[in-house]
Each structure stands twice: as C-alpha cells, then as structure tokens.
Design an enzyme around this catalytic site. Structure first.
Site, mmCIF file in Angstrom:
data_model
loop_
_atom_site.group_PDB
_atom_site.id
_atom_site.type_symbol
_atom_site.label_atom_id
_atom_site.label_comp_id
_atom_site.label_asym_id
_atom_site.label_seq_id
_atom_site.Cartn_x
_atom_site.Cartn_y
_atom_site.Cartn_z
ATOM 1 N N SER A 21 -3.266 3.173 0.304
ATOM 2 C CA SER A 21 -3.304 4.601 0.032
ATOM 3 C C SER A 21 -3.347 4.933 -1.462
ATOM 4 C CB SER A 21 -2.069 5.258 0.662
ATOM 5 O OG SER A 21 -0.867 4.739 0.087
ATOM 6 N N LYS A 80 0.548 8.082 -8.980
ATOM 7 C CA LYS A 80 0.083 8.413 -7.632
ATOM 8 C C LYS A 80 0.685 9.739 -7.168
ATOM 9 C CE LYS A 80 -0.063 6.383 -2.965
ATOM 10 N NZ LYS A 80 0.284 5.184 -2.163
ATOM 11 N N SER A 127 -0.681 -0.734 0.538
ATOM 12 C CA SER A 127 -1.240 0.373 -0.231
ATOM 13 C C SER A 127 -1.308 0.179 -1.735
ATOM 14 C CB SER A 127 -0.463 1.660 0.065
ATOM 15 O OG SER A 127 -0.656 2.059 1.398
#
Length: 434
Positions: free
Chosen positions: A145, A76, A169
């Site tokens: 996210s 990420k 997330s």
C-alpha cells in the site's frame, strides 16, 4: 556533477553540514524531479512547494544540527502530520488535519529531517489501489500500500520515505519500484498517529535507494550512531535459502535469479544451505489471517458504519467483512498461535544469520487494478522479524526484481550489515557479467 536529487541521504546531509549544499538547494532539486515526473507517476497525495521551500530555508537559517540536516522525507498518507492534511487514501477524510504528528514524524523532525509532503497510499493501507504508477513503466503497478513512497524514492523526488506494512506494503512497492525497502522488527518506530489496519502486524517501514541510507535513516530516528554501515564479513556468513511453501508461485525467472544469487554467495565464501519452513512456522498464515481480519473490522468500524458508501467495494467485501464473523475467542486463539509460530522460527533460525527469499513473485504486474501479491511478505510480517528488499535483478520486461533478506527478531543492525554484504556481492557479480 551529480544532480542533488541523486545524492544519497547520507551524502546530502554531509554536504549540508560541510556548507557545499543547502537544504533549500536540495529541496528545489527534488522539486525539479517532481515537476518532471509527477504528472505521470502521481506519487503525492499532498505536496506544497512553497511550504517545502520555506521549511528548507528555515532549516538553513537555524543551522540544523540534527543528523538528517534538512534532508527531505516523504510521509505515507496514513501517517499523521500536524501541518499537512492526512487523508488515509479515502474521500471520507478529505482535508483532514490531525492535531499532532505521528511518532515517526516527530522522530524525523527531531533528527533534523524535513517533511516534503504526503505520499499516496491505497485506501486505509488496504487493497484498493492508489493513483500511483510505476516509475519504470507507468502501465505497471508500483505495488502497495506504500505506493507513493516507493515511486517517489525511485523517481528521485525524495531520498527517503516512510511506508507501513501489515502484509507486504513496504517490501513489495520497494521491490516493484527498484529501491531498498526495510520492515523493521515489530514495534521499532511506534504506531502512535498511524491509521490502524491490524495492530498485531502493523509496522512502520522505510524506503531509500541504498542499504546504507536505510541504516542512516534508522539510526537518525532512533538516536543511534549514524556512522556509515559496515558490511558483515561474507566468509562464513550462514545464509538460509528459504524458498518458502509458495516457491511455485514465483515466476520461473525469479526462481532462477534467486538460485543464481544463492550460488554467487556460496562461491564467495558464504555458508549457504536450504532453510525449510516447517509446519510449526507456516501455520502462522491461517492464524494471522484470522487475527488481522478481526482487527481490521474493528479498526474500520466507524467508516463502515457511518460512511459505508464511501468505502470501496473491495474493502467492504474483503477482510473487514470476513473479520466480522471472527469471535473474540477465535481471535485470542489466533494470537496465541502466532506467538507459538514466532518461537518456532527463532529455534529454526539458530543455525543461520540471515535468510534469503523472494521479495515478490516477479516483476510488477502489468495492471493498475491490483497492487500485486504479498505471498512472500505476509508471514514474515506476522512473525515480527526484520526484512529488507534490495533491487538485485532486472526482469525480462526491464523492470526491477528484488531479493529479500530476513533477519532475527530484534537484531536489525545485524540484518542491515548482512544485507550490505549481499548487495555488494551481487553488484560485483553484475558488473563482472557486464
């Protein structure tokens, strides 16, 4: 013959060890999937095929002995990588090159994993959506996210990926994209090199396509035994059915599917009973909002001071602004309240091995303007307990619906073994129904 990109991470590592597969062949197979789907899904913030292939060749040349054996991993893009840009989902950091890897990336490389690229994230792992779309239907959100990690894993672009979770997330994008998402006990992988959101809750999480691969990835990172995961016995497993105080905010289909799952577990020998969250536990919601808002304001103070116009309005007018009004005394009081709630949960869970609860209110929403609701995730993150979502059902629109399993603090391996049991039981039920 199984396409290499469809192999589990464990099977891929075994095949590389046995000499029937190379890291380069596996990476090239994943690149095929990226070529096929990235133009529609937009899972990657940074991907360089030549760099990935060269890393795979180097892994093959050196005879990689780590448990991950050159298996590619998506990272990420709020997690630092020394050899790739890390832009935190923000134009402020365009081309930013960290000087070192985040701890979780260092653990990956030490275990023999190959960093495939940087997966798309919402701005600062907050609420402003990333460019990513749901691989099952590109008109729907992939969640956030950790948008790119969930989508890339689901689309067979990588077998493993890192997410992070401050609210929902890791769990929510896994549920929406139909993969397994794991948020460990708070602090398990360390946060050095991860862009801070709210330190009281920030947690590095994992995405994979099976519960066993989550266990394999976790063990490889922590230097534990990577033997295949053994499912916990279902007979006598004490399962708490936790609808939570927000049950009426889940859609009717999700509520019925969770009820059905509880019934199936009970019919097959589990001891299933209701788990009611008392006020001593649920008040963590207000305390967590106060503490997270305070911390987020401080974490983004530089960006809001010097690059205000480059921060999205959603972020400027959201939690950071709210956090500016929180006093240090209110913050400390909120942290103390959160600690009391964790103690209350530990006491309430004494008679249960695991809890089952929704992963999200339903299927991924038909919108790209939002990443969906985290109402079934926030409190577990603030409570610091481990959680895992599995793709247990299919909704009326043909999109995945997850079931979330919650475990005891610092008993993550027990949670994974129980989750393996739950997923096997529900899979057998689906096969029988078909």
């Amino acid at each position: 013959m199984t396409h290499p990109s469809e192999l589990t991470a464990r099977d891929a590592a075994k095949s590389i060890e046995a000499g029937t597969l190379t890291s380069e062949k596996l990476v090239r197979a994943c690149i095929e999937r990226i070529d096929e789907r990235e133009a529609d899904i937009h899972a990657w913030a940074y991907f360089n095929r030549d760099q990935a292939i060269e890393a795979a060749r180097e892994s093959d040349r050196t005879g990689n002995k780590g448990p991950l054996r050159g298996v590619p991993v998506g990272v990420k893009d709020i997690i630092d990588t020394y050899d790739m840009p890390t832009e935190y989902g923000s134009p402020i950091y365009k081309g930013n090159r960290p000087a070192s890897d985040a701890t979780c990336v260092s653990l990956t490389r030490r275990a023999g994993g190959l960093v495939m690229g940087k997966t798309a994230t919402t701005e600062f792992a907050h609420q402003f959506p990333a460019k990513t779309r749901n691989p099952h239907n590109t008109n729907h959100t992939p969640g956030g996210s950790s948008s790119g990690s969930g989508a890339a894993t689901a689309a067979h672009m990588v077998p493993l990926a890192f997410g992070t979770q401050t609210g929902g997330s890791t769990i929510r994008p896994a549920a929406f994209c139909g993969v397994v998402g794991y948020k460990p006990t708070y602090g398990e992988f360390g946060l050095k090199g991860v862009k801070e959101n709210a330190q009281c809750c920030d947690t590095v999480g994992l995405h994979a396509r099976s519960v066993d691969d989550i266990a394999f990835f976790r063990a490889a990172l922590l230097g534990l035994d990577t033997a295949p995961l053994t499912a916990a016995p279902l007979s006598g497993l004490r399962v708490g059915f936790c609808r939570t105080q927000r049950w009426d905010q889940a859609d009717a289909v999700t509520r019925q599917l969770l009820e059905d799952a509880a019934a199936r577990l009970s019919e097959n020998g589990a001891r299933v009973s209701d788990f009611d969250m008392n006020d001593d536990i649920t008040r963590i919601g207000n305390d967590a909002r106060t503490a997270k808002s305070y911390e987020l304001h401080r974490a983004l103070l530089f960006e809001l001071t010097y690059h205000f116009e480059q921060v999205s309005e959603m972020c400027r007018e959201g939690r950071p602004k709210e956090g500016a009004a929180v006093t240090p005394d209110q913050y400390r009081e909120a942290l103390a309240g959160m600690a009391r709630c964790r103690e209350a949960l530990a006491l309430a869970m004494n008679d249960f091995d695991i809890l089952i609860t929704p992963s999200a209110p339903g299927e991924a929403p038909d919108s790209l303007a939002s990443t969906g609701s985290s109402i079934f995730n926030d409190q577990w993150t603030a409570l610091h307990v481990p959680c895992l979502t599995m793709p247990a059902f299919t909704g009326p629109r043909g999109l995945p619906i997850g079931l979330q399993v919650v475990g005891h603090h610092a008993r993550d391996q027990h949670l994974l073994a129980a989750a393996q049991t739950v997923t096997q039981t529900l899979a057998a039920y689906r096969q029988a129904a078909e």
